[in-house]
Design an enzyme around this catalytic site. Structure first.
Site, PDB file in Angstrom:
ATOM      1  N   LYS A 142       0.199   3.375  -2.663  1.00 48.04           N
ATOM      2  CA  LYS A 142      -0.630   4.370  -3.114  1.00 48.04           C
ATOM      3  C   LYS A 142      -0.550   5.737  -2.956  1.00 48.04           C
ATOM      4  O   LYS A 142      -1.365   6.825  -3.587  1.00 48.04           O
ATOM      5  CB  LYS A 142      -1.785   4.140  -1.916  1.00 48.04           C
ATOM      6  CG  LYS A 142      -2.585   2.490  -2.111  1.00 48.04           C
ATOM      7  CD  LYS A 142      -3.494   2.267  -0.715  1.00 48.04           C
ATOM      8  CE  LYS A 142      -3.927   0.689  -1.018  1.00 48.04           C
ATOM      9  NZ  LYS A 142      -4.673   0.440   0.356  1.00 48.04           N
ATOM     10  N   TYR A 166      -3.765  -2.352 -10.103  1.00 42.96           N
ATOM     11  CA  TYR A 166      -3.886  -2.172  -8.589  1.00 42.96           C
ATOM     12  C   TYR A 166      -2.750  -3.465  -8.031  1.00 42.96           C
ATOM     13  O   TYR A 166      -1.967  -2.939  -7.162  1.00 42.96           O
ATOM     14  CB  TYR A 166      -5.257  -2.316  -7.980  1.00 42.96           C
ATOM     15  CG  TYR A 166      -5.101  -2.193  -6.473  1.00 42.96           C
ATOM     16  CD1 TYR A 166      -4.878  -1.130  -5.707  1.00 42.96           C
ATOM     17  CD2 TYR A 166      -5.352  -3.297  -5.697  1.00 42.96           C
ATOM     18  CE1 TYR A 166      -4.542  -0.948  -4.345  1.00 42.96           C
ATOM     19  CE2 TYR A 166      -5.287  -3.653  -4.317  1.00 42.96           C
ATOM     20  CZ  TYR A 166      -4.831  -2.433  -3.619  1.00 42.96           C
ATOM     21  OH  TYR A 166      -4.833  -2.289  -2.116  1.00 42.96           O
ATOM     22  N   VAL A 216       1.132  -3.684   3.622  1.00 46.80           N
ATOM     23  CA  VAL A 216       1.384  -4.978   4.502  1.00 46.80           C
ATOM     24  C   VAL A 216       2.635  -5.994   4.129  1.00 46.80           C
ATOM     25  O   VAL A 216       2.889  -6.746   4.686  1.00 46.80           O
ATOM     26  CB  VAL A 216       0.136  -5.930   4.378  1.00 46.80           C
ATOM     27  CG1 VAL A 216      -1.089  -5.251   4.685  1.00 46.80           C
ATOM     28  CG2 VAL A 216      -0.099  -6.136   2.771  1.00 46.80           C
ATOM     29  N   SER A 262       0.795  -1.361   0.026  1.00 44.41           N
ATOM     30  CA  SER A 262       0.112  -0.168   0.242  1.00 44.41           C
ATOM     31  C   SER A 262       0.854   1.234   0.093  1.00 44.41           C
ATOM     32  O   SER A 262       0.289   2.182   0.059  1.00 44.41           O
ATOM     33  CB  SER A 262      -0.864   0.096   1.137  1.00 44.41           C
ATOM     34  OG  SER A 262      -2.201  -0.815   0.809  1.00 44.41           O
ATOM     35  N   TYR A 290      -4.686   3.853   8.015  1.00 46.59           N
ATOM     36  CA  TYR A 290      -6.184   3.445   8.184  1.00 46.59           C
ATOM     37  C   TYR A 290      -6.804   3.681   9.432  1.00 46.59           C
ATOM     38  O   TYR A 290      -6.420   4.773  10.130  1.00 46.59           O
ATOM     39  CB  TYR A 290      -6.174   1.983   7.971  1.00 46.59           C
ATOM     40  CG  TYR A 290      -5.372   1.538   6.660  1.00 46.59           C
ATOM     41  CD1 TYR A 290      -5.579   2.074   5.472  1.00 46.59           C
ATOM     42  CD2 TYR A 290      -3.995   0.718   6.667  1.00 46.59           C
ATOM     43  CE1 TYR A 290      -4.649   1.752   4.268  1.00 46.59           C
ATOM     44  CE2 TYR A 290      -3.390   0.463   5.521  1.00 46.59           C
ATOM     45  CZ  TYR A 290      -3.530   0.936   4.281  1.00 46.59           C
ATOM     46  OH  TYR A 290      -3.012   0.660   3.244  1.00 46.59           O
TER      47      TYR A 290
END
Ligand code: GLN
Length: 314
Positions: free
Chosen positions: A76, A198, A268, A73, A250
């Site tokens: 992103k 993605y 992760v 991630s 998050y």
């Protein structure tokens, strides 16, 4: 150096990284690797690396800082940067900018909020960002790779096809999320194409050193530290940092602001990148994750780093 006094000289940072390493050593091996992506289940949990890149051009490292890992991630932030360049403020019609308070792969908010993901750093938000990039470029994957290689000054950076395929084969939740967003007409491209992009962005393999270099422009008001050229304007750099601070980890974003006090983005794969505005980028990698999918050792290391150096935005 005096604990808590801001300092960023090379000698001080070498000592700080030693102290951080000693502090987290007992924690290394704790947590769980991200086995929900089968290809990541075999990553040795006892790896630890850290790199600090400063605006003076210094690179300070400890441990396995040169070992490439799956950035997941963290990617992103790169795609958000590209999508903002492609679409500008219109992007915010399709994705929000509030913390979600939910897990990165949660479905619950999406129905209530009619397919507008809370922010670009949760998975559904990243699917919308991927869609924007696909619409803006016929060679989206190559463009992303080119951007990341240039930012990291490393032409050997690649996407691990095995990781991408492995996540796709087990990617039921991402598949559900993307289809759900599509049902609200918030994806223009084919759902499979969006997910393919993605999964590939998440499969970028980079080391702590690569990531520290690649994030320096966000510590430098959008300007490339090496060339002096603007990558993005200062206003945009400010906003990306703000999103990292409020949404980058998050449902642990509040805890990270409390403990670390810097814009951060986790993945992760066990990496966490932190930006110290006007000073440096700090990257930690250790694959054992806590219950919210953030590197357990990485969080402790950044907590210690900011405590020792006083480098925090607060
Ligand atoms: N590829 C991962 C997923 O979609 C990324 C999640 C993360 O790094 N937090 O589940």
């Amino acid at each position: 150096m005096n604990p808590g006094s801001p300092s960023s000289s090379r000698a001080d940072l070498v000592e700080v990284l030693d102290q951080v390493h000693a502090h987290v050593r007992p924690l290394i091996g704790q947590g769980k690797v991200a086995s929900y992506i089968p290809r990541l289940a075999n990553v040795p949990i006892d790896r630890f690396g850290m790199a600090v890149a400063t605006l003076e051009g210094e690179m300070i490292t400890i441990g396995a800082a040169d070992e490439p890992f799956s950035i997941q991630s963290i990617s992103k932030v790169f795609t958000l940067t590209l999508a903002l360049e492609a679409l500008g403020a219109d992007l915010w019609k399709r994705v929000g900018r509030e913390p979600s308070g939910n897990a990165f792969n949660s479905l619950v908010q999406l129905e209530r909020e009619r397919g507008i993901p809370r922010n670009p750093l949760i998975n559904a938000g990243a699917h919308v960002i991927a869609d924007v990039i696909l619409s803006s470029s016929p060679n989206a994957r190559e463009d992303l790779l080119g951007f990341v290689r240039e930012r990291a000054d490393n032409a050997t950076i690649s996407m691990d096809e095995d990781v991408a395929r492995s996540e796709r084969e087990a990617g039921f939740r991402n598949i559900a999320l993307a289809n759900f967003v599509r049902s609200f007409n918030n994806l223009d491209n084919d759902v499979d194409a969006v997910l393919d992009f993605y999964f590939h962005q998440c499969a970028l393999q980079m080391s702590c050193v690569d990531l520290a270099r690649a994030f320096l422009f966000l510590a430098n008001r959008g300007v490339c530290q090496r060339s002096g050229r603007a990558v993005i304007n200062p206003d945009r750099a400010k906003r990306i940092n703000a999103l990292m601070m409020t949404c980058g980890t998050y449902d642990a974003a509040g805890e990270f602001a409390f403990r670390v006090g810097l814009p951060v983005k986790s993945g992760v794969g066990g990496g966490i990148v932190a930006v110290v505005p006007n000073a440096m980028a700090v990257v930690v990698w250790s694959p054992g994750l806590d219950g919210k999918g953030n590197s357990l050792v990485g969080a402790a290391a950044l907590d210690r780093f900011t405590a020792l150096t006083g480098l925090s935005v607060f």
